[in-house]
Scaffold this motif. Structure first.
Motif, short mmCIF file in Angstrom:
data_model
loop_
_atom_site.label_atom_id
_atom_site.label_comp_id
_atom_site.label_asym_id
_atom_site.label_seq_id
_atom_site.Cartn_x
_atom_site.Cartn_y
_atom_site.Cartn_z
N LEU A 199 93.43 34.56 -46.40
CA LEU A 199 93.22 33.93 -45.10
C LEU A 199 91.77 33.49 -44.89
N ARG A 200 90.90 33.84 -45.81
CA ARG A 200 89.49 33.51 -45.63
C ARG A 200 89.20 32.05 -45.96
N ASN A 201 88.20 31.54 -45.30
CA ASN A 201 87.75 30.18 -45.55
C ASN A 201 86.95 30.14 -46.85
N ALA A 202 87.08 29.05 -47.61
CA ALA A 202 86.38 28.97 -48.90
C ALA A 202 85.62 27.65 -49.01
N PRO A 203 84.52 27.51 -48.25
CA PRO A 203 83.78 26.24 -48.27
C PRO A 203 82.90 26.06 -49.51
N THR A 204 82.65 27.12 -50.31
CA THR A 204 81.78 26.99 -51.48
C THR A 204 82.53 27.37 -52.76
N LYS A 239 85.45 30.41 -53.65
CA LYS A 239 86.72 30.14 -54.32
C LYS A 239 86.88 31.02 -55.56
N GLU A 240 85.77 31.20 -56.31
CA GLU A 240 85.81 32.04 -57.50
C GLU A 240 86.08 33.49 -57.15
N LEU A 241 85.67 33.89 -55.95
CA LEU A 241 85.90 35.27 -55.50
C LEU A 241 87.30 35.47 -54.94
N GLY A 242 88.08 34.42 -54.90
CA GLY A 242 89.46 34.53 -54.44
C GLY A 242 89.70 34.19 -53.00
N TYR A 243 88.66 33.68 -52.31
CA TYR A 243 88.83 33.30 -50.92
C TYR A 243 89.86 32.17 -50.82
N GLY A 244 90.85 32.34 -49.98
CA GLY A 244 91.86 31.31 -49.74
C GLY A 244 92.93 31.23 -50.81
N TYR A 297 97.10 31.26 -50.34
CA TYR A 297 97.47 30.98 -48.95
C TYR A 297 98.58 29.92 -48.93
N LYS A 298 99.60 30.15 -48.11
CA LYS A 298 100.72 29.22 -48.00
C LYS A 298 100.55 28.37 -46.74
N TYR A 299 100.40 27.06 -46.95
CA TYR A 299 100.22 26.12 -45.84
C TYR A 299 101.60 25.88 -45.21
N ALA A 300 101.77 26.38 -43.98
CA ALA A 300 103.09 26.41 -43.35
C ALA A 300 103.78 25.05 -43.33
N HIS A 301 103.03 23.98 -43.11
CA HIS A 301 103.64 22.65 -42.97
C HIS A 301 104.19 22.12 -44.29
N ALA A 302 103.86 22.77 -45.37
CA ALA A 302 104.36 22.34 -46.68
C ALA A 302 105.72 22.96 -47.00
N ASP A 353 101.60 37.65 -45.29
CA ASP A 353 100.91 38.64 -44.45
C ASP A 353 99.70 38.00 -43.77
N PHE A 354 99.63 38.18 -42.44
CA PHE A 354 98.49 37.65 -41.69
C PHE A 354 97.61 38.77 -41.13
N LEU A 355 98.06 40.01 -41.22
CA LEU A 355 97.28 41.14 -40.73
C LEU A 355 96.61 41.84 -41.89
N PRO A 356 95.50 42.56 -41.63
CA PRO A 356 94.91 43.39 -42.69
C PRO A 356 95.96 44.35 -43.24
N SER A 357 95.86 44.68 -44.51
CA SER A 357 96.90 45.49 -45.16
C SER A 357 97.09 46.84 -44.50
#
Length: 427
Positions: free
Chosen positions: A358-363, A367-372, A375-380, A389-393
Motif C-alpha cells: 500500500l506504500r507509495n513508491a515515487p523513487t 520500488k527496489e525495497l518492495g514499496y507498492g 498492489y491490486k488496482y481495483a479498477h483493473a 489486505d488494507f490493514l496492518p497485519s
C-alpha cells in the motif's frame, strides 16, 4: 441576611486549594496545576458549560501568579476596549512587571475583527489571554488565535463536587450560618443544578431565603415548590441552555418531531443563537442519522448555510424544516461508532507500519525495497473490486464499521458481503 452579594459570589474560591472540581486540570500533577506552579503560563481557552468555574479559575491563576488582571465581556466590549487594555499592558512593560492576564468571558461572541485585534499582543507576549467559552472553539475562535492558545475542556461538576459545594456553603458562609439549616434531601437540588455550581448556590440561597424562621429543613418537595414559584431563578438568562438543548437532541434522536419542534421553539423564544442550533443539527445529521439517510447531512449543511445568510426571524422556518426532517429520518450511529472504535485501537496499538503493497513508491530505491509491490488496482478487476489486505497485519481481522439495520445500510451490507464474504457475515 443583610448583604446584596449573591451566595455564589461570597463563596468564590480564592486559590486552587479551595477550588472544587476539574481535577483533571488542576488536581495534583495535572497539566494546568503544573503550568501554574511553574509560573511559565501561556495563553489558554477554557471551554465548558456554565457554572463550572471558568471565571473563578482565571482569577485564581492571575492571583497565584501575581499578574495584573483585566477582564472583558464579549457581550459589551469592542475592538476599542481590547486596544485600550493592550495599551495599558504595554505601559506596564517598562516597570519590569510580568505581563498581565486578559480574561475574555464568552470569547465565542467576539467578531473576527475583535479577535484579530488580540493576535499581535498574544503573539508577542504583551498579554496572556485566558478566554472562556461555552461553545466549541473550533467553530467560534479564528484559527490564528486558536493556534496561539491551548484549549482546556472543563466538565460539569460531579455529584460529589456539588455536595461538597453545598456543605461548604452551610459550614462556611457567615450569612447561612445565622440559620439552623438541615439538608434532609438533596436530589432536587442536584437535579435542578445540572452540574452548574452557580445555579446550585442560587437555588440553595433562594430556598433558605423563602423559609420562615431560623430553622430550615431542606427537602426535595421544598425545593420543587420554591422553584415553581420562581422559575426565573434557575432559568435566568438562558441558564437552562444545556438542559433544553439536551432535550432537543434526544427528541430528534428519538424520532419525535413534535417534541423536537417544541424544544426548538423554546430555544428560539429564549434567545438562543440560531447559528448554534444549526450547528447542533449538523452534528445530529452525522452522529444519529448518518448512513441511514446520507441526505440528512446535505440538508443540515444547507440549513447551516441558509441560517448564516438570512438570519432571524426567517431562519426559524429553515430550522423547523430541518428539525422535522431529521426527527422523521431513519437513524444510524454506525459511522460514529466506527470512528470511535478505530481511534481507540489506534491509541492502543500506536503507529503500526503501513503494509508494503500500500506504500507509495515515487523513487527507484523504494520500488527496489518492495514499496507498492503486488498492489491490486481495483479498477483493473471485474466489478472494480479485488480482495486484498488494507490493514496492518497485526489488526487485519479487526472490524470497525457495522452497518445499521435500516434499508440504506442493509444495501451496503449486501454489497460488502458480496465483496468480502465471511468478513461481513456473507458466505
Amino acid at each position: 441576611m443583610s448583604t446584596n452579594q449573591p451566595l455564589a459570589e461570597r463563596l468564590r474560591p480564592k486559590n486552587l486549594n479551595e477550588y472544587i472540581g476539574q481535577e483533571h486540570l488542576v488536581g495534583e500533577n495535572a497539566v494546568l496545576r503544573k503550568m501554574i506552579d511553574s509560573g511559565n503560563f501561556s495563553s489558554i481557552i477554557l471551554w465548558g458549560p456554565p457554572g463550572v468555574g471558568k471565571t473563578t479559575l482565571a482569577k485564581i491563576i492571575a492571583n497565584t501568579l501575581d499578574r495584573p488582571f483585566y477582564t472583558l465581556s464579549a457581550i459589551n466590549s469592542g475592538v476599542k476596549d481590547v486596544r485600550e487594555v493592550i495599551e495599558k499592558a504595554k505601559k506596564q512593560q517598562f516597570f519590569s512587571r510580568p505581563n498581565p492576564i486578559l480574561f475574555i468571558d464568552e470569547i465565542h461572541r467576539f467578531s473576527k475583527s475583535q479577535q484579530d485585534s488580540l493576535l499581535g499582543a498574544v503573539e508577542n507576549g504583551t498579554i496572556t489571554l485566558i478566554g472562556a467559552t461555552t461553545e466549541n472553539p473550533s467553530f467560534e475562535v479564528i484559527s490564528p488565535l486558536l493556534s496561539r492558545c491551548q484549549v482546556y475542556v472543563l466538565e460539569s461538576l460531579s455529584k460529589a463536587n456539588l455536595l461538597k459545594l453545598i456543605n461548604n456553603a452551610l459550614e462556611k458562609d457567615t450569612e447561612l450560618k445565622e440559620k439552623q439549616i438541615t439538608l434532609k434531601e438533596d436530589s432536587a437540588l442536584l437535579r435542578y443544578s445540572g452540574g452548574d455550581a452557580r445555579k446550585l448556590l442560587n437555588i440553595l440561597e433562594l430556598v433558605v431565603l423563602s423559609a420562615s424562621g431560623n430553622q430550615v429543613e431542606i427537602t426535595n418537595e421544598m425545593v420543587v415548590s420554591c422553584l415553581q414559584k420562581s422559575p426565573a431563578i434557575y432559568d435566568k438568562q438562558g441558564e437552562m441552555h444545556y438542559d433544553i438543548i439536551s432535550a432537543f437532541i434526544k427528541s430528534v434522536r428519538g424520532s419525535d418531531p413534535d417534541a423536537a419542534v417544541y424544544w426548538l421553539a423554546r430555544m428560539i423564544e429564549g434567545g438562543e443563537d440560531v447559528k448554534f442550533i444549526a450547528r447542533r443539527l449538523l452534528i445530529l445529521a452525522t452522529e444519529d442519522i448518518g448512513l441511514a439517510n446520507p441526505n440528512a447531512l446535505l440538508l443540515a449543511q444547507s440549513t447551516f448555510d441558509a441560517v448564516h445568510q438570512i438570519g432571524y426571524p426567517e431562519s426559524r422556518i429553515v430550522l423547523s424544516e430541518c428539525t422535522i426532517y431529521l426527527a422523521t429520518s431513519p437513524k444510524s450511529n454506525s459511522a460514529y461508532m466506527a470512528i470511535d472504535e478505530a481511534l481507540a485501537l489506534v491509541r492502543n496499538t500506536g503507529n503500526l507500519p503501513v503494509p508494503l503493497h500500500l506504500r507509495n513508491a515515487p523513487t527507484k530505491l523504494m520500488k527496489e525495497l518492495g514499496y507498492g509491490k503486488n498492489y491490486k488496482y481495483a479498477h483493473a478487476y471485474e466489478g472494480n473490486f479485488a480482495e486484498q489486505d488494507f490493514l496492518p497485519s497485526e489488526i487485519k481481522k479487526e472490524r470497525f464499521y457495522n452497518p445499521g439495520k435500516n434499508p440504506a445500510e442493509l444495501k451496503i451490507l449486501e454489497r460488502l458481503q458480496r465483496w468480502w464474504g465471511k468478513r461481513f457475515g456473507g458466505k
